[in-house]
Scaffold this motif. Structure first.
Motif, PDB file in Angstrom:
ATOM      1  N   ALA A 492       0.827  -1.217   0.000  1.00 16.16           N
ATOM      2  CA  ALA A 492       0.000   0.000   0.000  1.00 16.16           C
ATOM      3  C   ALA A 492       0.856   1.260   0.000  1.00 16.16           C
ATOM      4  CB  ALA A 492      -0.922  -0.007   1.213  1.00 16.16           C
ATOM      5  N   GLY A 493       2.033   1.217   0.614  1.00 13.33           N
ATOM      6  CA  GLY A 493       2.885   2.397   0.664  1.00 13.33           C
ATOM      7  C   GLY A 493       4.169   2.100   1.406  1.00 13.33           C
ATOM      8  N   VAL A 534      -1.252   9.703   3.896  1.00  8.12           N
ATOM      9  CA  VAL A 534      -0.713   8.894   4.990  1.00  8.12           C
ATOM     10  C   VAL A 534      -1.860   8.097   5.601  1.00  8.12           C
ATOM     11  CG1 VAL A 534       0.352   8.926   7.271  1.00  8.12           C
ATOM     12  CG2 VAL A 534       1.177  10.483   5.497  1.00  8.12           C
ATOM     13  N   ARG A 535      -1.685   6.778   5.628  1.00 14.56           N
ATOM     14  CA  ARG A 535      -2.693   5.899   6.215  1.00 14.56           C
ATOM     15  C   ARG A 535      -1.986   4.771   6.958  1.00 14.56           C
ATOM     16  NH1 ARG A 535      -5.598   9.359   4.920  1.00 14.56           N
ATOM     17  NH2 ARG A 535      -7.594   9.336   3.787  1.00 14.56           N
ATOM     18  N   ARG A 540       1.731   7.013   0.730  1.00 18.25           N
ATOM     19  CA  ARG A 540       1.644   6.610  -0.678  1.00 18.25           C
ATOM     20  C   ARG A 540       1.151   7.796  -1.495  1.00 18.25           C
ATOM     21  NH1 ARG A 540      -3.661   6.032  -2.242  1.00 18.25           N
ATOM     22  NH2 ARG A 540      -5.191   5.728  -0.570  1.00 18.25           N
ATOM     23  N   ARG A 541       1.377   7.688  -2.785  1.00 22.05           N
ATOM     24  CA  ARG A 541       0.754   8.654  -3.678  1.00 22.05           C
ATOM     25  C   ARG A 541      -0.747   8.416  -3.699  1.00 22.05           C
ATOM     26  NH1 ARG A 541       3.100  12.368  -6.837  1.00 22.05           N
ATOM     27  NH2 ARG A 541       5.369  12.228  -7.119  1.00 22.05           N
ATOM     28  N   CYS A 590      -5.114 -11.134  -0.250  1.00 17.82           N
ATOM     29  CA  CYS A 590      -5.758 -10.938   1.050  1.00 17.82           C
ATOM     30  C   CYS A 590      -5.520  -9.520   1.570  1.00 17.82           C
ATOM     31  CB  CYS A 590      -5.239 -11.968   2.053  1.00 17.82           C
ATOM     32  SG  CYS A 590      -5.746 -13.663   1.698  1.00 17.82           S
ATOM     33  N   ALA A 591      -4.299  -9.038   1.407  1.00 15.85           N
ATOM     34  CA  ALA A 591      -3.979  -7.695   1.900  1.00 15.85           C
ATOM     35  C   ALA A 591      -4.730  -6.618   1.130  1.00 15.85           C
ATOM     36  CB  ALA A 591      -2.476  -7.451   1.808  1.00 15.85           C
ATOM     37  N   SER A 592      -4.931  -6.834  -0.179  1.00 19.62           N
ATOM     38  CA  SER A 592      -5.615  -5.836  -0.998  1.00 19.62           C
ATOM     39  C   SER A 592      -7.132  -5.926  -0.895  1.00 19.62           C
ATOM     40  CB  SER A 592      -5.196  -5.989  -2.465  1.00 19.62           C
ATOM     41  OG  SER A 592      -5.644  -7.249  -2.974  1.00 19.62           O
ATOM     42  N   GLY A 593      -7.666  -6.990  -0.252  1.00 23.56           N
ATOM     43  CA  GLY A 593      -9.112  -7.126  -0.106  1.00 23.56           C
ATOM     44  C   GLY A 593      -9.781  -7.911  -1.206  1.00 23.56           C
TER      45      GLY A 593
END
Length: 673
Positions: A492-493, A534-535, A540-541, A590-593
């Motif tokens: 993700a970033g 920022v998350r 990330r962009r 899994c991480a991306s859903g």
């Protein structure tokens, strides 16, 4: 008539020239307070008096000047006490006896006044009744004053014996103060303590000249350099209780929380106070043992020019006493660009003091020799808190000496203060700048606003950066984030700790370790105001979304196909991810859903999970409750899948288990994911 305007007048001059007698004649107060002074007939320590003067006729509307008088000793052995009394004065009364004329301490005191930045004064020709030609004596004094700040000062013949000239002296002082601006309130009060004593039933009392701001009755103050706090129980000006004391007034403070220092042994208690301490408020700077300065050495002679040898050069490394305010601290002097300071010259220097000093850029001070027998030089503080680092490296750094010299040339220019601070320290804390100088805060704020508007500075939070140096930092951070997206498109970033670690070699971060966290936070804030997000502890962009890297895409497509083909009866996780590439691709899904990890051994597609939740909800709405077997049959699945799937639905708030049956949990379907 409006409220009286406070001013401070200090005497100066050789011993036995009648300074104290003139103070008595002007004010009616005997400034000699010590028994030894009365016994010996000389002033040993500072004495204090006050007089109220009416403005001259040309001033309209009429005002009064409330003048606090500091009477200083003239004996050569007590010059150190004299210096303690002339640190924050508005004008000087230089006294020259008609019978003696110009003497060594007359000259030394005049030089000290010049070093302290005193530019206004009056010369009293005392004991004028002893001579027949005052005009000739005045002409000799005028020649001696040439080239000094008091070169054009009025000279008033006086005599306390027949009181001649006393009224004229009062009038001359009133006219002088009518042309003297009152001391500014810059919101940074400092009272240099010049007297400490204890009164029975009252406690500790300190006196001093207040500068830079107001003090209030009942206010909590900070004592520097110790950093302790105390409360003002009583506040007085010239013996009268007041609620507030303005800058430019002689002030007495009752500080019952403190005790009189018994520092003859050099040991002080944690709540003791003595001459040389400073009463201020919290947030107005902190004391430091290293100070960068510009030193000045007078080219004037103490004796007859034809008989005096040139003074010895003032060499680097010399141990001296630095007199600042009412304090005197031992220090070693190191010059920036030369080995010595000669008469009539200037030099940049670093003072390394034995005791911490609370100073502002623009403060004046006096340097005397180690034995306190002679005055060597004076100076102006340029940087009261230099950035940490070795002295040798600092003294050899040309950029530093250039910027200190630039500040010395324009000590009252707020824009120069800001720009040179950035050049010296790379980054400046805006609040630190406000308390680092004796310039008014609104002047510094105005300079910062103007420089930011012109593009010369960048302001982020409370930090200020040189525009050219700053823009490299967020640009570098953006490049590191983009590089991470390229190398790891599946993530993700970039985590913020990893980004900070990679940026620590950047000059802006490397040069100021004390500001490192603040500078990094400022860079992240700047990125967030642009195209970055920022998350969850990573950055990330905004347009970046995780995707499988090329090497994992074949495995990912196989997994997607398998999960789609067997929606509610997929292969076990071990069967899905038989090799390392498939395992990496499955973790990404899994991480991306895209996929849901229902249990340790069961993974289904997000689409299948959502459809199962809808079907289960509809069934329970119709039937009220259901067993695992009921829902297994309804969804055409297997017990291997249905048992962990229903446990997952319980945790997601879709269902609730009651014995061996499931009912609706009453949560909206949107809460599933």
């Amino acid at each position: 008539m409006s409220a009286a305007i406070p001013y401070i007048l200090a005497t100066a001059g050789h011993i036995d020239h009648g300074k104290s007698a003139l103070v008595r004649a002007l004010s009616g107060v005997d400034p000699d307070r010590l028994p030894e002074e009365k016994r010996r007939g000389i002033t040993i320590d500072l004495g204090f008096a006050f007089v109220t003067l009416k403005s001259p006729p040309e001033v309209a509307p009429a005002v009064e000047y409330q003048v606090g008088i500091v009477d200083v000793p003239g004996h050569e052995d007590f010059v150190k006490n004299m210096v303690a009394g002339v640190g924050s004065i508005d004008a000087a009364l230089l006294v020259v006896a008609a019978d003696d004329g110009w003497m060594p301490q007359t000259e030394e005191h005049l030089q000290i006044l010049a070093y302290q930045g005193v530019r206004r004064g009056i010369v009293a020709l005392s004991k004028a009744d002893l001579i027949t030609d005052p005009g000739a004596a005045m002409e000799k004094i005028r020649r001696r004053l040439a080239g000094s700040p008091l070169a054009d000062a009025p000279i008033v013949p006086t005599s306390v014996v027949n009181e001649s000239g006393i009224d004229l002296l009062r009038q001359s002082l009133a006219r002088l103060f009518s042309r003297t601006p009152p001391q500014q309130d810059i919101g940074k009060p400092r009272l240099a303590v010049d007297r400490v004593f204890s009164l029975k039933g009252i406690g500790t009392v300190v006196t001093g000249t207040l500068s830079g701001g107001m003090l209030l009755h009942g206010q909590t103050v900070a004592l520097q350099p110790a950093g302790t706090s105390a409360r003002i129980r009583t506040l007085q000006i010239h013996g009268r209780d007041v609620d507030a004391a303005p800058p430019g007034a002689r002030v007495a403070l009752n500080l019952p929380d403190m005790e009189v220092s018994r520092n003859g042994s050099g040991i002080r208690g944690p709540r003791s106070i003595c001459r040389g301490d400073v009463v201020t408020v919290a947030g107005v700077g902190s004391a430091c043992k290293t100070v960068d300065v510009m030193l000045e050495r007078s080219g004037r002679s103490f004796g007859e020019e034809s008989q005096s040898a040139p003074p010895r050069p003032f060499k680097s490394g010399l141990i001296v006493h630095v007199h600042h305010g009412s304090s005197a601290a031992r220090a070693r002097v190191f010059f920036y660009d030369r080995g010595a300071l000669f008469a009539g010259g200037f030099a940049l220097a670093r003072l390394e003091l034995d005791a911490p000093l609370l100073a502002f850029a623009g403060d004046r001070f006096v340097v005397r020799d180690w034995s306190q027998q002679s005055t060597l030089a004076g100076g102006i503080v340029l940087d009261p808190q230099p950035a940490p680092g070795g002295r040798r490296a600092a003294l050899r750094e040309p950029t530093r000496s250039e910027n200190l010299a630039r500040r010395a040339a324009s000590p009252g220019d707020a824009a120069v203060l800001v720009l040179t601070q950035l050049a010296l320290d790379v980054v400046a804390d805006r609040n630190h700048l406000l308390v680092k100088s004796r310039l008014p805060s609104d002047q510094i704020d105005g300079a910062v606003t103007s420089l930011v508007s012109s593009g010369a500075l960048v302001s982020v939070n409370d930090l200020l950066f040189d525009a050219a140096a700053w823009h490299d930092l967020p640009r570098t951070a953006a490049g590191l984030v983009d590089e991470h997206h390229r190398v790891h498109p599946e993530q993700a970033g970039l985590s913020l700790p990893d980004l900070r670690r990679r940026m620590e070699t950047e000059p802006l971060l490397r040069s100021r370790p004390n500001f490192r966290a603040s500078i990094f936070d400022a860079a992240i804030e700047a990125l967030q105001s642009g195209e970055f997000v920022v998350r969850g502890g990573s950055i990330r962009r905004a347009g970046h979304f995780p995707r499988l890297p090329a090497r994992l895409q074949p495995a990912g497509e196989r997994l997607r196909a398998a999960l789609a083909k067997h929606a509610l009866d997929p292969p076990s996780r071990k069967e899905l991810a038989r090799d390392d590439l498939s395992n990496q691709a499955l973790r990404f899904l899994c991480a991306s859903g895209e996929a849901i990890e229902v249990s340790r051994d069961l993974v289904i597609s997000a689409d299948a999970c959502a459809k199962a939740a809808t079907a289960i909800r509809e069934y329970l709405q119709s039937h009220g409750s259901a067993t695992v077997s009921d829902l297994k049959t309804h969804l055409s699945s297997s017990r291997r899948v249905m048992v962990p799937l229903l446990e997952y639905m319980d945790g997601a708030g879709v269902t609730r288990r009651m014995g061996d049956r499931r009912v609706l949990a009453g949560q909206p379907a949107a809460k599933l994911m």
